[in-house]
Motif scaffolding. Structure first.
Motif, PDB file in Angstrom:
ATOM      1  N   TYR A   1       5.111   0.535  -5.846  1.00 51.97           N
ATOM      2  CA  TYR A   1       3.666   0.773  -5.811  1.00 51.97           C
ATOM      3  C   TYR A   1       2.912  -0.471  -5.342  1.00 51.97           C
ATOM      4  CZ  TYR A   1       4.004   5.159  -8.514  1.00 51.97           C
ATOM      5  OH  TYR A   1       4.258   6.438  -8.938  1.00 51.97           O
ATOM      6  N   TRP A   2       3.287  -1.625  -5.874  1.00 49.44           N
ATOM      7  CA  TRP A   2       2.522  -2.840  -5.587  1.00 49.44           C
ATOM      8  C   TRP A   2       2.844  -3.424  -4.220  1.00 49.44           C
ATOM      9  CZ3 TRP A   2      -1.766  -3.696  -8.053  1.00 49.44           C
ATOM     10  CH2 TRP A   2      -1.943  -3.049  -9.269  1.00 49.44           C
ATOM     11  N   PHE A   3       4.010  -3.090  -3.668  1.00 46.57           N
ATOM     12  CA  PHE A   3       4.257  -3.420  -2.267  1.00 46.57           C
ATOM     13  C   PHE A   3       3.277  -2.656  -1.378  1.00 46.57           C
ATOM     14  CE2 PHE A   3       7.858  -5.862  -3.318  1.00 46.57           C
ATOM     15  CZ  PHE A   3       8.374  -6.432  -2.172  1.00 46.57           C
ATOM     16  N   THR A   4       2.996  -1.417  -1.736  1.00 44.50           N
ATOM     17  CA  THR A   4       2.012  -0.643  -0.983  1.00 44.50           C
ATOM     18  C   THR A   4       0.641  -1.293  -1.068  1.00 44.50           C
ATOM     19  OG1 THR A   4       3.218   1.417  -1.392  1.00 44.50           O
ATOM     20  CG2 THR A   4       0.930   1.620  -0.708  1.00 44.50           C
ATOM     21  N   VAL A   5       0.248  -1.709  -2.275  1.00 48.54           N
ATOM     22  CA  VAL A   5      -1.047  -2.378  -2.444  1.00 48.54           C
ATOM     23  C   VAL A   5      -1.133  -3.604  -1.533  1.00 48.54           C
ATOM     24  CG1 VAL A   5      -2.539  -3.619  -4.070  1.00 48.54           C
ATOM     25  CG2 VAL A   5      -1.315  -1.570  -4.824  1.00 48.54           C
TER      26      VAL A   5
ATOM     27  N   PHE B   1       0.215   5.264   8.170  1.00 54.17           N
ATOM     28  CA  PHE B   1       1.225   6.020   8.905  1.00 54.17           C
ATOM     29  C   PHE B   1       2.581   5.317   8.878  1.00 54.17           C
ATOM     30  CE2 PHE B   1       3.599   7.018  12.751  1.00 54.17           C
ATOM     31  CZ  PHE B   1       3.576   8.398  12.771  1.00 54.17           C
ATOM     32  N   ALA B   2       2.598   4.028   9.163  1.00 52.93           N
ATOM     33  CA  ALA B   2       3.854   3.285   9.222  1.00 52.93           C
ATOM     34  C   ALA B   2       4.557   3.272   7.868  1.00 52.93           C
ATOM     35  CB  ALA B   2       3.597   1.856   9.705  1.00 52.93           C
ATOM     36  N   ILE B   3       3.790   3.058   6.793  1.00 52.07           N
ATOM     37  CA  ILE B   3       4.394   3.013   5.458  1.00 52.07           C
ATOM     38  C   ILE B   3       4.950   4.374   5.062  1.00 52.07           C
ATOM     39  CG2 ILE B   3       3.844   2.747   3.000  1.00 52.07           C
ATOM     40  CD1 ILE B   3       2.055   0.415   3.732  1.00 52.07           C
TER      41      ILE B   3
ATOM     42  N   PHE C   1      11.985   3.061  -4.999  1.00 52.79           N
ATOM     43  CA  PHE C   1      11.196   1.982  -4.414  1.00 52.79           C
ATOM     44  C   PHE C   1      10.505   2.455  -3.137  1.00 52.79           C
ATOM     45  CE2 PHE C   1      10.770  -1.529  -1.409  1.00 52.79           C
ATOM     46  CZ  PHE C   1      10.017  -2.425  -2.153  1.00 52.79           C
ATOM     47  N   PHE C   2      11.257   3.130  -2.262  1.00 51.71           N
ATOM     48  CA  PHE C   2      10.678   3.551  -0.992  1.00 51.71           C
ATOM     49  C   PHE C   2       9.876   4.855  -1.103  1.00 51.71           C
ATOM     50  CE2 PHE C   2      13.748   0.500   0.740  1.00 51.71           C
ATOM     51  CZ  PHE C   2      12.911  -0.166   1.624  1.00 51.71           C
TER      52      PHE C   2
ATOM     53  N   PRO D   1       5.572   7.430   0.874  1.00 53.01           N
ATOM     54  CA  PRO D   1       4.720   8.630   0.830  1.00 53.01           C
ATOM     55  C   PRO D   1       4.116   8.955  -0.517  1.00 53.01           C
ATOM     56  CG  PRO D   1       7.040   9.237   1.028  1.00 53.01           C
ATOM     57  CD  PRO D   1       6.962   7.759   1.258  1.00 53.01           C
ATOM     58  N   ASN D   2       4.727   8.525  -1.623  1.00 53.67           N
ATOM     59  CA  ASN D   2       4.118   8.843  -2.912  1.00 53.67           C
ATOM     60  C   ASN D   2       2.758   8.175  -3.063  1.00 53.67           C
ATOM     61  OD1 ASN D   2       4.195  10.169  -5.485  1.00 53.67           O
ATOM     62  ND2 ASN D   2       4.608   8.179  -6.420  1.00 53.67           N
TER      63      ASN D   2
END
Length: 542
Positions: free
Chosen positions: A360-364, A373-375, A415-416, A421-422
Motif C-alpha cells: 500500500y505504501w509503495f503506491t503512496v 496506469f503503469a502501477i 505486495f503487488f 490494482p487493489n
C-alpha cells in the motif's frame, strides 16, 4: 478551458500540502481501517466457530463449519458491502458527501457490537444471527468506499492527489494487520488466563468454554476505531466541489475553503449560476452522452475492480486453508482451538506486515510519479506471474522443506496486489467522473469489485475442496483443488491486465479536466446526446 475554473477549485488544485490534508487522510483513513478489520477478521475465527458449534462428541476430528455455513459467514458481509456501495454512492451525490458520511460509521459501530453478541439456542440460530448483523455491518462498510474516496479526491491538490487517496486506502492494510494483532493478543490472553497448553493428548475435545468469548471479542473490537472517528467526521465541511458544482452555492464553498486553506477566496456566485444554466441539461447517468464520454471509463473501472477482487479476497479469506494445505500451519487435530486461532492470526499477521502493508505504501510513494496506469498494469502482471509460479509446481511447494519459498512467493502476490490494482482501482474511480456523478460511479465500480469478492468467497471455498476421491466419497464436497484454483486466479489476473487498457491516466490533471467540467463550451445535454448518436468523439476527454 482552464480559465473557466472556479477560483475556489483552482485554490484547492494548487494548494500546498498542509495540515488539513493530513487531517482528512486520518479521518477518512480510520474508516478504512475499520472497514478492513471488519471484513477480514472473520477469516481468523471461522475455524474456531466450527470447533465450538459443530463438534460432534466422539468424532475423530475437530468440528468444522459446513461448506454452506462457511460460505455464508465469510461472504454475507460482502453482499451487504455491495448494497451499501450502490446505495450510499447514489446518496452521496444526491444529499452531499458529509450528510451521509456519519451514517456509515454508526452502522459499523452498532453492527460490530451486535455481531459479537450473536445469539441463539442452537448453532444454526447463532450463525443466522451472526450473518444478519454482518450483512448490515457490510452495508455500512460499503458506504465508506465511495464517500471516503470522493471526499479525499475533492479535497486534494492535483499534484499529490493520488498519494492522498492512496494513503486513505492504505489504512486498509493496517486494518488487516490490526485484526491479526487483536486475535493474537486475545487468544494469548485466554491461553495464559485459563492455563491452556498448546498441545494435548486429546486436542479434539479440549475446547474450553471460554473460547466462545474469543471470537466475540475479536469481532466487537471493530466498533472502537469507528466510534472514535465519528466526532471528527461530523466536523469536516462539505467538499467545495459538491457545494459549488452540484449544490450551486459558491458563497458557502468559498467560505468553507477559506477557513480550511486559511486564505481569502473570492466567491463567484454569478459564474456558478451561469455555469448551472449552461449545463442545466447536462447528461445523466447511463444516457447516450454519458456512455459516449465515460462509458469505456466505467467499463474499465468496473471490470478491473471485479477481476482484482476475485483474486484478492480469495487469497485473504482462505489463506489459512492454503497454509494448512502446504503444512505451514499444523493440522487442526494436533492442537486445541485457542492455539489454532493464535497460529492462524500469527501467520496472517506476518503476511500483512511483510507484504500487504508495504505494498500500500509503495503506491503512496510512487503513484504521482509512475502514474495510475503503469502501477495497475505492473501489479496485475506480477500477480499473474506469481500465481502461476505457485500453481504449476504446486506439488513441489507442499514438501516440508519448501514451505518458506511458497510463503515468500505468496506474500509477493499480496505486495503487488496492493502496489498495484487493489489501490489504483480505488483511486481512479474517484477521479475521472463528473462531480454530480462521482460518488455514484465510484459506488458502481466498487460494487462490481464486491461482486468479484463474493465470487471469490463463495466460489473459492468450493473450488479449492480436495480432489481426493476417498474424501469426496466420505461426504466432503468435491472441487478442483487448490492447485487448479491458483491457476484460475492467475488467468483472472491476466484478464485484469487486458481490461486495464480501458482505464485513462489521471496523473497531474484536475478533476474538472478529467471529467470535462471546466470546459467553457461544454455542450448541453441535448447536444451531447446528438453527438453521441452520430458517433462524434471530438469532445471526449484525453
Amino acid at each position: 478551458m482552464a480559465g473557466d475554473q472556479l477560483k475556489v477549485l483552482n485554490a484547492l488544485d494548487v494548494a500546498k500540502t498542509q495540515w488539513y490534508h493530513f487531517t482528512a487522510i486520518v479521518i477518512a483513513g480510520m474508516g478504512f481501517f475499520t472497514d478492513a478489520y471488519d471484513l477480514f477478521c472473520i477469516s481468523l475465527v471461522t475455524k474456531l466457530l466450527g470447533r465450538i458449534y459443530y463438534h460432534v462428541d466422539g468424532a475423530a476430528k475437530p468440528g468444522t463449519l459446513p461448506p454452506n455455513v462457511a460460505a455464508a459467514v465469510n461472504g454475507v458481509a460482502f453482499c451487504g458491502t455491495l448494497s451499501g456501495q450502490l446505495f450510499f454512492g447514489w446518496l452521496g451525490d444526491k444529499m452531499g458527501r458529509k450528510r451521509v458520511y456519519g451514517i456509515t460509521l454508526i452502522l459499523m459501530v452498532i453492527c460490530s457490537i451486535a455481531s459479537g453478541l450473536s445469539f441463539g439456542h442452537n448453532p444454526k440460530a447463532v450463525m443466522t444471527t451472526l450473518c444478519f448483523f454482518r450483512f448490515w455491518l457490510g452495508f455500512g462498510v460499503g458506504g465508506d468506499y465511495p464517500l471516503s474516496a470522493t471526499i479525499m479526491s475533492e479535497y486534494a491538490n492535483k499534484k499529490t492527489r493520488g498519494a492522498f487517496i492512496a494513503a486513505v486506502f492504505a489504512m486498509q492494510g493496517f486494518g488487516i494487520l490490526g485484526g491479526g494483532i487483536v486475535a493474537i493478543v486475545v487468544s494469548a490472553a485466554f491461553k495464559a488466563k485459563y492455563n491452556v497448553p498448546a498441545y494435548e493428548v486429546d486436542p479434539i475435545g479440549s475446547t474450553v468454554p471460554q473460547a466462545d468469548f474469543i471470537w466475540r471479542l475479536i469481532l466487537m473490537f471493530g466498533a472502537i476505531p469507528a466510534g472514535l472517528t465519528y466526532y471528527w467526521r461530523m466536523k469536516m465541511p462539505e467538499t467545495a466541489r459538491y457545494t459549488a458544482l452540484v449544490a450551486k452555492n459558491a458563497k458557502q464553498a468559498a467560505a468553507d475553503m477559506s477557513k480550511v486553506l486559511q486564505v481569502e477566496i473570492e466567491e463567484e456566485q454569478e459564474k456558478v449560476e451561469k455555469m448551472g444554466k449552461e449545463r442545466a441539461n447536462s447528461f445523466g447517468l447511463f444516457s447516450k452522452a454519458f456512455l459516449h464520454r465515460h462509458g469505456l471509463h466505467l467499463l474499465g473501472t468496473t471490470s478491473t475492480w471485479f477481476l482484482l477482487d476475485i483474486a484478492f479476497y480469495s487469497q485473504n479469506l482462505f489463506q489459512k486453508d492454503i497454509f494448512s494445505a502446504i503444512g505451514w500451519i499444523p493440522p487442526a487435530k494436533t492442537m486445541n482451538a485457542i492455539e489454532e486461532v493464535y497460529r492462524i492470526a500469527r501467520a496472517q499477521t506476518l503476511i500483512a506486515l511483510c507484504s500487504t502493508v508495504p505494498g500500500y505504501w509503495f503506491t503512496v510513494a510512487f503513484i504521482d510519479y509512475m502514474g495510475r496506469f503503469a502501477i495497475q498494469m505492473m501489479g496485475f502482471f506480477f500477480m499473474t506471474v506469481f500465481m502461476f509460479a505457485l500453481a504449476i509446481p504446486y506439488n513441489h511447494w507442499t514438501k516440508k522443506d519448501n514451505h518458506i519459498g511458497f510463503v515468500v512467493i505468496y506474500s509477493l502476490t499480496f505486495f503487488f496486489a496492493n502496489f498495484g490494482p487493489n489501490s489504483t482501482t480505488f483511486i481512479v474511480a474517484a477521479e475521472i467522473f463528473p462531480a454530480r456523478l462521482r460518488s455514484t460511479c465510484h459506488g458502481i465500480s466498487a460494487a462490481s469489485g464486491k461482486a468479484g469478492a463474493i465470487i471469490g468467497a463463495f466460489g473459492f471455498l468450493y473450488a479449492a475442496q480436495s480432489t481426493d476421491k476417498s474424501k469426496t466419497d466420505a461426504g466432503y464436497p468435491a472441487g478442483i483443488g487448490i492447485k487448479n484454483s491458483l491457476i484460475v486466479l492467475g488467468v483472472i489476473n491476466f484478464l485484469g491486465m487486458l481490461f486495464t487498457l480501458l482505464v485513462p491516466e489521471s496523473k497531474g490533471k484536475s478533476l474538472e479536466e478529467l471529467s470535462g467540467e471546466n470546459e467553457g463550451d461544454e455542450n448541453s445535454g441535448a447536444e451531447m446526446e446528438q453527438q453521441a448518436y452520430h458517433g462524434n468523439r471530438s469532445t471526449a476527454p484525453v
